[in-house]
Design an enzyme around this catalytic site. Structure first.
Site, PDB file in Angstrom:
ATOM      1  N   PHE A  66     -45.853 -28.070 -90.023  1.00  0.00           N
ATOM      2  CA  PHE A  66     -45.067 -29.199 -90.512  1.00  0.00           C
ATOM      3  C   PHE A  66     -45.256 -29.452 -92.012  1.00  0.00           C
ATOM      4  O   PHE A  66     -44.706 -30.415 -92.546  1.00  0.00           O
ATOM      5  CB  PHE A  66     -45.386 -30.462 -89.704  1.00  0.00           C
ATOM      6  N   GLU A 122     -57.601 -15.302 -92.386  1.00  0.00           N
ATOM      7  CA  GLU A 122     -57.390 -14.956 -93.795  1.00  0.00           C
ATOM      8  C   GLU A 122     -58.702 -14.737 -94.539  1.00  0.00           C
ATOM      9  O   GLU A 122     -58.975 -15.400 -95.535  1.00  0.00           O
ATOM     10  CB  GLU A 122     -56.586 -16.070 -94.481  1.00  0.00           C
ATOM     11  N   ASP A 132     -62.816 -25.883 -96.376  1.00  0.00           N
ATOM     12  CA  ASP A 132     -61.975 -24.812 -96.913  1.00  0.00           C
ATOM     13  C   ASP A 132     -62.428 -24.499 -98.329  1.00  0.00           C
ATOM     14  O   ASP A 132     -63.404 -25.078 -98.819  1.00  0.00           O
ATOM     15  CB  ASP A 132     -60.487 -25.203 -96.856  1.00  0.00           C
ATOM     16  N   HIS A 160     -62.176 -18.653 -96.460  1.00  0.00           N
ATOM     17  CA  HIS A 160     -61.889 -20.072 -96.738  1.00  0.00           C
ATOM     18  C   HIS A 160     -63.182 -20.856 -96.914  1.00  0.00           C
ATOM     19  O   HIS A 160     -63.331 -21.961 -96.397  1.00  0.00           O
ATOM     20  CB  HIS A 160     -61.043 -20.689 -95.603  1.00  0.00           C
ATOM     21  N   ARG A 192     -57.834 -29.663 -98.041  1.00  0.00           N
ATOM     22  CA  ARG A 192     -57.046 -29.477 -99.278  1.00  0.00           C
ATOM     23  C   ARG A 192     -56.812 -30.819 -99.964  1.00  0.00           C
ATOM     24  O   ARG A 192     -56.966 -30.951-101.168  1.00  0.00           O
ATOM     25  CB  ARG A 192     -55.719 -28.801 -98.944  1.00  0.00           C
TER      26      ARG A 192
HETATM   27  C1  ACM Z   1     -53.667 -20.546 -91.255  1.00  0.00           C
HETATM   28  O1  ACM Z   1     -52.560 -21.045 -91.463  1.00  0.00           O
HETATM   29  N1  ACM Z   1     -54.279 -19.841 -92.194  1.00  0.00           N
HETATM   30  C2  ACM Z   1     -54.324 -20.676 -89.978  1.00  0.00           C
END
Ligand code: ACM
Length: 563
Positions: free
Chosen positions: A428, A309, A171, A242, A142
């Site tokens: 975190f 996801e 990602d 992702h 990211r």
């Molecule tokens: C995650 O936080 N999607 C592993």
């Protein structure tokens, strides 16, 4: 002696201190050369002492004792002799970290403020970690974290006796690992045109290209540097969701009968992109090619393949995906995802590695299988996956339990190894306090004390299942961390509390944890972090320059769910 993480035992021996000077030597057998080299480099720089080679029985001495576990060590300090007895190279490194810590905060600087007055206190320390997997995830997808900052972060986590660096390398928003045979993964996939600033609801963007990637030599360097400090780097190539950055680079990887993937860029939003991989044989081959290069770079037994996801809408709408489901005799899109994960589970196992994935990999059934039963086809590229899972033996895949403890409990009870990293406790990126001062406040409020009271092993697991909890991990997702300074702020000092949870054999129930004792020891530890140059969150709240007024976050209210 305010050690963090707390050792199994430490007994001060007043009157038995060892003052160091220019004649103090440092000796180790060849098997402990990494610890010797690290100590001479780190301690030599901070104290200005040469720490030249010496003889057994004097100075600072490292020795091996095969009777100790590989990560265990004993440290005894007497006048003229500091002896680290280690079960293996890692134990020697942890003992060396403790020895540096005993010299106080200034021993953590990179150059000497003074050359005299360095005194090791007389002490007997016995120490060994509770968990073998003491991990931290860095999301370099990211926001890219430059190599120099990754190396610095390795030093910081080594100082906390953490031993796994999970690098989330790919990602929707970026692909960060050079793959020689697919140059567009970084040529196109390593940068995006702009980024969201804060959460989606704020509708704020920076209109500034963002990107970066690690060359293969960079990654070899990171892996080696980490290894010399006792840390295994676990790479993550997230699939089949992702993956928009990969699809933007190679449009044929996407669901081309549903979207015009040639028009896709690297994603400039935060969240979960609908643009996922297709499930064709060609795409499997493509990622086998990627993984062949990943395996060359990362010696880690575990390779993380994500699996989290993955929206199934495109597969539902795709005639090609539906035909694939029928061809493979699968029931639905969830089983198609399992098919992909099973394929790579077998593929990795055939190469002596183990798959680890987020807990979604449980969803198509835990019968993910790697070891062919007698008569079943060999794993690997030839395994088309048309076989039913029952045709295969047991998988040795492991699970990162992030959506709470449930996935981890199910996996452990089914005999799979588990790394506990529930988002309700150890994400975190989540805010450290309530109120308007936290920069881009997202997620649950998880204070330093909450982290300290986190218990990775759910009480309902019986002893056999609990043994499958091989460790725990704190995850630093980076949508809201733009630089190493932001990582410092969100990671520290919570990572110190987490390190103690992962290393020290604390009372298991949160209420029994000696929070007051930790808080007291933290005072000295913060001075260590100051000396290391860490811009942690002050206990009383952020410095003015650590706030980011007006950038919208996404707070989640409420206590963590009961397990
Ligand atoms: C995650 O936080 N999607 C592993």
């Amino acid at each position: 002696m305010d050690l963090i993480p707390a050792p199994s035992s430490a007994v001060r021996r007043p009157g038995e201190d060892f003052p160091l000077d220019a004649a103090t030597t440092l000796t180790a057998p060849p098997a402990l050369a990494d610890a010797e080299r690290w100590l001479r480099g780190a301690l030599g720089a901070a104290t200005g002492l040469p720490l030249g080679p010496g003889r057994a029985g004097e100075g600072i001495e490292l020795v091996l004792d095969g009777a100790l576990a590989a990560e265990a060590y004993r440290l005894t300090v007497r006048p003229g002799h500091a002896l680290i007895t280690a079960g293996g190279p890692a134990g020697a490194l942890w003992g060396a970290q403790t020895l540096r810590r005993l010299l106080g905060p200034d021993a953590h600087r990179r150059s000497a403020l003074r050359r005299d007055g360095w005194v090791l206190p007389g002490v007997d320390v016995e120490d060994a970690p509770r968990f073998g997997w003491r991990g931290v995830l860095l999301d370099v997808a990211r926001h890219f974290l430059p190599k120099a900052d990754v190396l610095r972060f390795v030093d910081l986590i080594a100082a906390h006796k953490l031993n796994v660096l999970h690098l989330h390398l790919t990602d929707d928003q970026g692909w960060r690992v050079e793959i020689r045979r697919y140059p567009r993964l970084t040529g196109r996939g390593a940068w995006r045109e702009r980024s969201m600033v804060g959460y989606r609801a704020g509708q704020r963007r920076d209109d500034r290209p963002h990107g970066g990637y690690y060359t293969q030599d960079d990654l070899r360097e990171i892996v080696a540097y980490a290894g010399e400090r006792g840390i295994t780097v676990v790479p993550e190539i997230d699939l089949p969701g992702h993956t928009q950055a990969a699809v933007a680079a190679y449009p044929e990887l996407g669901n081309t009968d549903v979207v015009d993937t040639s028009a896709l860029g690297v994603w400039t939003d935060w969240g979960v992109s609908p643009n996922v991989l297709n499930a064709s044989e060609e795409t499997l081959r493509f990622f086998e090619g990627v993984l062949e290069e990943v395996l060359e770079l990362f010696p880690s037994e575990f390779v993380h393949l994500g699996g989290d996801e993955c929206p199934k809408e495109q597969w539902k709408d795709s005639a090609a995906a539906q035909a694939r489901i029928r061809e493979l005799g699968l029931a639905n899109e969830d089983e198609l995802q399992s098919h992909l994960i099973r394929h790579f589970d077998r593929w990795l196992a055939a190469r002596g590695r183990r798959l680890i994935g987020w807990d979604e990999i449980l969803e198509g059934g835990l019968a993910i299988a790697t070891t062919p039963k007698e008569g079943a086809p060999e794993g690997g590229a030839s395994a088309s996956g048309t076989e039913r899972p029952e045709a295969w033996g047991r998988s040795r895949a492991a699970v990162s339990s992030w959506r709470g403890f449930g996935g981890g409990i199910a996996a452990a009870e089914a005999g799979h190894d588990v790394v506990m990293c529930p988002e309700q406790y150890v994400y975190f990126d989540h805010r450290q306090a309530d109120g308007p001062d936290e920069p881009i406040p997202v997620g649950f409020v998880r204070t330093l004390e909450d982290v300290y009271r986190f218990e990775p092993v759910p009480p309902q697991l019986d002893a056999a299942a609990a043994r499958h909890v091989i460790g725990t991990q704190a995850n630093l997702w980076s949508e809201f961390m733009h630089s190493a300074r932001d990582i410092d702020y969100r990671a520290f000092p919570r990572l110190a509390a987490f390190a103690e949870v992962a290393w020290s054999d604390l009372p298991r129930e949160g209420a029994e944890r000696d929070w007051a004792g930790f808080e007291r020891r933290l005072g000295e530890h913060l001075r260590v972090l100051d000396a290391l140059g860490v811009e942690y969150r002050p206990v009383d709240g952020p410095h003015p320059w650590q706030r980011w007024p007006g950038v919208v976050g996404r707070p989640i209210d409420g206590p963590p769910p009961v397990r």
